[in-house]
Design a protein around this motif. Structure first.
Motif, PDB file in Angstrom:
ATOM      1  N   GLU A  71       0.825  -1.218   0.000  1.00  0.00           N
ATOM      2  CA  GLU A  71       0.000   0.000   0.000  1.00  0.00           C
ATOM      3  C   GLU A  71       0.857   1.265   0.000  1.00  0.00           C
ATOM      4  OE1 GLU A  71      -0.212  -2.436   2.334  1.00  0.00           O
ATOM      5  OE2 GLU A  71      -2.066  -3.414   1.698  1.00  0.00           O
ATOM      6  N   SER A  74       3.964   3.198  -4.615  1.00  0.00           N
ATOM      7  CA  SER A  74       3.179   3.698  -5.748  1.00  0.00           C
ATOM      8  C   SER A  74       3.828   3.264  -7.063  1.00  0.00           C
ATOM      9  CB  SER A  74       3.067   5.222  -5.702  1.00  0.00           C
ATOM     10  OG  SER A  74       4.291   5.821  -6.089  1.00  0.00           O
ATOM     11  N   ARG A 124      -1.168   7.871  -7.800  1.00  0.00           N
ATOM     12  CA  ARG A 124      -2.439   7.508  -7.153  1.00  0.00           C
ATOM     13  C   ARG A 124      -2.632   6.002  -7.001  1.00  0.00           C
ATOM     14  NH1 ARG A 124      -5.406  11.115 -10.892  1.00  0.00           N
ATOM     15  NH2 ARG A 124      -6.440   9.204 -11.563  1.00  0.00           N
ATOM     16  N   TYR A 125      -1.882   5.208  -7.731  1.00  0.00           N
ATOM     17  CA  TYR A 125      -2.044   3.752  -7.703  1.00  0.00           C
ATOM     18  C   TYR A 125      -0.862   3.090  -7.017  1.00  0.00           C
ATOM     19  CZ  TYR A 125      -5.873   4.331 -10.974  1.00  0.00           C
ATOM     20  OH  TYR A 125      -7.061   4.695 -11.554  1.00  0.00           O
ATOM     21  N   THR A 126      -1.168   2.040  -6.263  1.00  0.00           N
ATOM     22  CA  THR A 126      -0.117   1.301  -5.555  1.00  0.00           C
ATOM     23  C   THR A 126      -0.039  -0.131  -6.069  1.00  0.00           C
ATOM     24  OG1 THR A 126      -1.559   0.450  -3.809  1.00  0.00           O
ATOM     25  CG2 THR A 126      -0.570   2.651  -3.445  1.00  0.00           C
ATOM     26  N   ALA A 128      -0.452  -2.612  -4.188  1.00  0.00           N
ATOM     27  CA  ALA A 128      -1.607  -3.264  -3.559  1.00  0.00           C
ATOM     28  C   ALA A 128      -2.855  -3.110  -4.432  1.00  0.00           C
ATOM     29  CB  ALA A 128      -1.857  -2.674  -2.170  1.00  0.00           C
ATOM     30  N   ASP A 129      -3.039  -1.947  -5.050  1.00  0.00           N
ATOM     31  CA  ASP A 129      -4.191  -1.739  -5.934  1.00  0.00           C
ATOM     32  C   ASP A 129      -4.165  -2.718  -7.108  1.00  0.00           C
ATOM     33  OD1 ASP A 129      -5.079   0.458  -4.405  1.00  0.00           O
ATOM     34  OD2 ASP A 129      -3.925   1.887  -5.633  1.00  0.00           O
ATOM     35  N   LEU A 130      -2.994  -2.942  -7.674  1.00  0.00           N
ATOM     36  CA  LEU A 130      -2.873  -3.845  -8.818  1.00  0.00           C
ATOM     37  C   LEU A 130      -3.224  -5.280  -8.433  1.00  0.00           C
ATOM     38  CD1 LEU A 130       0.409  -2.592 -10.538  1.00  0.00           C
ATOM     39  CD2 LEU A 130      -1.948  -1.902 -10.981  1.00  0.00           C
ATOM     40  N   ALA A 132      -5.062  -6.204  -5.759  1.00  0.00           N
ATOM     41  CA  ALA A 132      -6.465  -6.264  -5.337  1.00  0.00           C
ATOM     42  C   ALA A 132      -7.420  -6.258  -6.529  1.00  0.00           C
ATOM     43  CB  ALA A 132      -6.781  -5.093  -4.414  1.00  0.00           C
ATOM     44  N   ALA A 133      -6.983  -5.700  -7.641  1.00  0.00           N
ATOM     45  CA  ALA A 133      -7.842  -5.629  -8.832  1.00  0.00           C
ATOM     46  C   ALA A 133      -8.109  -7.009  -9.424  1.00  0.00           C
ATOM     47  CB  ALA A 133      -7.204  -4.719  -9.880  1.00  0.00           C
ATOM     48  N   ARG A 134      -7.278  -7.971  -9.098  1.00  0.00           N
ATOM     49  CA  ARG A 134      -7.437  -9.351  -9.588  1.00  0.00           C
ATOM     50  C   ARG A 134      -7.433 -10.299  -8.401  1.00  0.00           C
ATOM     51  NH1 ARG A 134      -9.149  -7.352 -13.437  1.00  0.00           N
ATOM     52  NH2 ARG A 134      -8.170  -7.084 -15.438  1.00  0.00           N
TER      53      ARG A 134
END
Length: 153
Positions: A71, A74, A124-126, A128-130, A132-134
């Motif tokens: 998280e 970035s 804005r993207y981490t 963790a975001d990548l 969590a998206a899958r």
């Protein structure tokens, strides 16, 4: 703007480590998951370690893990470490002095604004975001299979 292959796989290494928080990730496993050479990944690993994005653990049971929580990494952090140049046009480079418009060029200003917008979105993207998206990323990377094969401790 086109990111290098090094940046692409640096993000993939970090995503693999973020999806594999239960144990250390090993370069041969990551290479197999992405069908890329181990040597290539080792070359990418060095700048990630130097920047504190990844930690290495030596030894027989060694491997790699994230240097800080996913998280807090970035996409801009990764791009900044792995890309050598952000010159979108010649006027961004040192030899721009040859251009008679260098001090009052609207193109240079527009490109700089576009580059800053690109960096702002990446910030804005981490990692963790990548991941969590899958939700099935562990399965897609073969991590679940590795854990099933591992002997019980």
């Amino acid at each position: 703007m086109r990111l290098t292959r090094q940046t692409n796989y640096a993000m993939r290494i970090l995503m693999y480590c973020a999806a594999n928080t239960d144990r250390l990730s090993r370069i041969p496993e990551i290479a197999a998951a992405y069908s890329v050479s181990e040597l290539f990944l080792f070359k990418i690993l060095q700048p990630l370690v130097e920047a504190g994005l990844v930690e290495t653990v030596r030894g027989r049971n060694g491997g790699v893990r994230l240097g800080r929580p996913a998280e807090q990494i970035s996409l801009f952090d990764v791009v900044r470490v792995t890309e050598e140049s952000f010159a979108m046009a010649e006027c961004f480079e040192n030899d721009a002095a040859e251009c008679p418009l260098i001090d009052s060029c609207a193109l240079n200003s527009a490109l700089r604004e576009a580059l800053n917008a690109f960096f702002a979105v990446l910030s804005r993207y981490t990692i963790a975001d990548l991941v969590a998206a899958r939700p099935n990323v562990r399965h897609l990377l073969g991590i679940d299979l590795l854990e099933q094969r591992a002997p019980a401790a």
